[in-house]
Design a protein around this motif. Sequence first.
Motif, PDB file in Angstrom:
ATOM      1  N   LEU A   1       0.868  -1.176   0.000  1.00  0.00           N
ATOM      2  CA  LEU A   1       0.000   0.000   0.000  1.00  0.00           C
ATOM      3  C   LEU A   1       0.904   1.226   0.000  1.00  0.00           C
ATOM      4  N   VAL A   2       1.126   1.777  -1.176  1.00  0.00           N
ATOM      5  CA  VAL A   2       2.123   2.844  -1.327  1.00  0.00           C
ATOM      6  C   VAL A   2       1.592   3.953  -2.226  1.00  0.00           C
ATOM      7  N   THR A   3       2.263   5.091  -2.158  1.00  0.00           N
ATOM      8  CA  THR A   3       1.941   6.212  -3.035  1.00  0.00           C
ATOM      9  C   THR A   3       2.414   5.907  -4.455  1.00  0.00           C
ATOM     10  N   ALA A   4       1.895   6.657  -5.411  1.00  0.00           N
ATOM     11  CA  ALA A   4       2.162   6.384  -6.833  1.00  0.00           C
ATOM     12  C   ALA A   4       3.653   6.364  -7.162  1.00  0.00           C
ATOM     13  N   ASP A   5       4.441   7.211  -6.503  1.00  0.00           N
ATOM     14  CA  ASP A   5       5.870   7.284  -6.806  1.00  0.00           C
ATOM     15  C   ASP A   5       6.651   6.055  -6.327  1.00  0.00           C
ATOM     16  N   LYS A   6       6.024   5.214  -5.495  1.00  0.00           N
ATOM     17  CA  LYS A   6       6.695   4.017  -4.986  1.00  0.00           C
ATOM     18  C   LYS A   6       6.175   2.733  -5.632  1.00  0.00           C
ATOM     19  N   GLU A   7       5.186   2.860  -6.512  1.00  0.00           N
ATOM     20  CA  GLU A   7       4.554   1.668  -7.081  1.00  0.00           C
ATOM     21  C   GLU A   7       5.517   0.835  -7.923  1.00  0.00           C
ATOM     22  N   ALA A   8       6.281   1.479  -8.780  1.00  0.00           N
ATOM     23  CA  ALA A   8       7.220   0.749  -9.649  1.00  0.00           C
ATOM     24  C   ALA A   8       8.269   0.025  -8.808  1.00  0.00           C
TER      25      ALA A   8
ATOM     26  N   ALA B   1       8.777  -4.000  -8.753  1.00  0.00           N
ATOM     27  CA  ALA B   1      10.076  -4.579  -9.122  1.00  0.00           C
ATOM     28  C   ALA B   1      10.633  -5.468  -8.015  1.00  0.00           C
ATOM     29  N   ALA B   2      10.299  -5.165  -6.774  1.00  0.00           N
ATOM     30  CA  ALA B   2      10.791  -5.945  -5.638  1.00  0.00           C
ATOM     31  C   ALA B   2      10.032  -7.259  -5.476  1.00  0.00           C
ATOM     32  N   GLY B   3       8.887  -7.389  -6.179  1.00  0.00           N
ATOM     33  CA  GLY B   3       8.156  -8.651  -6.148  1.00  0.00           C
ATOM     34  C   GLY B   3       6.806  -8.628  -5.477  1.00  0.00           C
ATOM     35  N   ALA B   4       6.291  -7.432  -5.142  1.00  0.00           N
ATOM     36  CA  ALA B   4       4.965  -7.360  -4.529  1.00  0.00           C
ATOM     37  C   ALA B   4       3.910  -7.894  -5.495  1.00  0.00           C
ATOM     38  N   ASP B   5       2.972  -8.654  -4.977  1.00  0.00           N
ATOM     39  CA  ASP B   5       1.928  -9.252  -5.816  1.00  0.00           C
ATOM     40  C   ASP B   5       0.841  -8.249  -6.172  1.00  0.00           C
ATOM     41  N   TYR B   6       0.565  -7.346  -5.237  1.00  0.00           N
ATOM     42  CA  TYR B   6      -0.447  -6.311  -5.449  1.00  0.00           C
ATOM     43  C   TYR B   6       0.149  -4.972  -5.015  1.00  0.00           C
ATOM     44  N   VAL B   7      -0.070  -3.951  -5.821  1.00  0.00           N
ATOM     45  CA  VAL B   7       0.512  -2.639  -5.522  1.00  0.00           C
ATOM     46  C   VAL B   7      -0.537  -1.561  -5.787  1.00  0.00           C
ATOM     47  N   GLY B   8      -0.690  -0.654  -4.872  1.00  0.00           N
ATOM     48  CA  GLY B   8      -1.638   0.441  -5.037  1.00  0.00           C
ATOM     49  C   GLY B   8      -1.936   1.067  -3.695  1.00  0.00           C
ATOM     50  N   LEU B   9      -3.020   1.831  -3.622  1.00  0.00           N
ATOM     51  CA  LEU B   9      -3.375   2.454  -2.358  1.00  0.00           C
ATOM     52  C   LEU B   9      -4.893   2.549  -2.191  1.00  0.00           C
ATOM     53  N   ASP B  10      -5.495   3.589  -2.711  1.00  0.00           N
ATOM     54  CA  ASP B  10      -6.917   3.835  -2.454  1.00  0.00           C
ATOM     55  C   ASP B  10      -7.819   2.697  -2.932  1.00  0.00           C
ATOM     56  N   ASP B  11      -7.506   2.140  -4.118  1.00  0.00           N
ATOM     57  CA  ASP B  11      -8.340   1.054  -4.641  1.00  0.00           C
ATOM     58  C   ASP B  11      -8.305  -0.163  -3.721  1.00  0.00           C
ATOM     59  N   TYR B  12      -7.098  -0.476  -3.213  1.00  0.00           N
ATOM     60  CA  TYR B  12      -6.977  -1.650  -2.345  1.00  0.00           C
ATOM     61  C   TYR B  12      -7.541  -1.383  -0.953  1.00  0.00           C
TER      62      TYR B  12
ATOM     63  N   THR C   1       3.541  -1.126   4.001  1.00  0.00           N
ATOM     64  CA  THR C   1       3.127   0.230   3.680  1.00  0.00           C
ATOM     65  C   THR C   1       4.157   1.245   4.158  1.00  0.00           C
ATOM     66  N   MET C   2       3.830   2.541   3.996  1.00  0.00           N
ATOM     67  CA  MET C   2       4.741   3.639   4.306  1.00  0.00           C
ATOM     68  C   MET C   2       4.180   4.459   5.469  1.00  0.00           C
ATOM     69  N   PRO C   3       5.047   5.061   6.265  1.00  0.00           N
ATOM     70  CA  PRO C   3       4.565   5.909   7.366  1.00  0.00           C
ATOM     71  C   PRO C   3       3.621   7.020   6.890  1.00  0.00           C
ATOM     72  N   SER C   4       3.880   7.565   5.704  1.00  0.00           N
ATOM     73  CA  SER C   4       3.100   8.703   5.224  1.00  0.00           C
ATOM     74  C   SER C   4       1.651   8.367   4.874  1.00  0.00           C
ATOM     75  N   VAL C   5       1.341   7.064   4.719  1.00  0.00           N
ATOM     76  CA  VAL C   5      -0.044   6.693   4.380  1.00  0.00           C
ATOM     77  C   VAL C   5      -0.739   5.928   5.508  1.00  0.00           C
ATOM     78  N   MET C   6      -0.088   5.850   6.673  1.00  0.00           N
ATOM     79  CA  MET C   6      -0.686   5.106   7.788  1.00  0.00           C
ATOM     80  C   MET C   6      -1.998   5.722   8.278  1.00  0.00           C
TER      81      MET C   6
ATOM     82  N   ASP D   1      11.586   2.156   3.218  1.00  0.00           N
ATOM     83  CA  ASP D   1      12.278   1.317   2.228  1.00  0.00           C
ATOM     84  C   ASP D   1      11.371   0.143   1.858  1.00  0.00           C
ATOM     85  N   VAL D   2      10.363   0.430   1.061  1.00  0.00           N
ATOM     86  CA  VAL D   2       9.359  -0.563   0.711  1.00  0.00           C
ATOM     87  C   VAL D   2       9.965  -1.740  -0.055  1.00  0.00           C
ATOM     88  N   ALA D   3      10.854  -1.442  -1.000  1.00  0.00           N
ATOM     89  CA  ALA D   3      11.450  -2.502  -1.823  1.00  0.00           C
ATOM     90  C   ALA D   3      12.187  -3.520  -0.960  1.00  0.00           C
ATOM     91  N   LYS D   4      12.979  -3.041  -0.006  1.00  0.00           N
ATOM     92  CA  LYS D   4      13.733  -3.941   0.863  1.00  0.00           C
ATOM     93  C   LYS D   4      12.790  -4.804   1.688  1.00  0.00           C
TER      94      LYS D   4
END
Length: 231
Positions: free
Chosen positions: A78-85, A89-100, A116-121, A148-151
Amino acid sequence: MAQVSKKRKEALAKHDLTEVRSLVEAAKVVKDITYTKFDASVDIDVRLGVDPRKADQMVRGVATLPHGTGKTVRVLALVTADKEAEATAAGADYVGLDDYISKIEKGWTDIDVIITMPSVMAKVGRLGRVLGPRGLMPNPKSGTVTTDVAKAVQEVKAGKIDFKVDKTGIIHCSVGKVSFDEQKLAENAIEVIQTLQRLKPSSAKGTYIKSITLSSTMSPAVPVDTQVTSA
């Protein structure tokens, strides 16, 4: 008096299940007494000398199993648009935010881990009533709320697990599959045990690790030496 199943009778006939064993020996016995037609999970249960009702004795942590869990872990980022790619790439099966978030609010929980990220908690927090009872709520202590979502995604996919002592003082988690050889199961188990030892609360008195057992999804438990320090 409860009846003893045919498979349990066979297990009891093959091994003394009161004997305390090394991790490798216990893993070998678990493999030998598992009769499921599917590749059953192998679990470790560690009874700790803590009082989970006390905040300073609540044991919670993460461990990265050297040989993974053997499970396919479905990860939602569950990430912002700038972190989706990055998450994809890191292997997440589902990526997005508001829709999910909307899907989860409607009851969708077909996932194993949410990162997820602190900024969207603030947005994610309102899902607590759905995710909390299922153990899916992201938490900074388990590394699932991070910048560090990818890690985080890569670690979960590689075999990172989180655990939390239950109200009876027991840690329960998976350390692999019956198809793993006993050495790999033992090495995964020792990683959990060593992590627990590092997490010992300073306020916990007396014996910290009271008992350890290994079992598979439908097998009896096999006792493990609580003084174990290596696989």
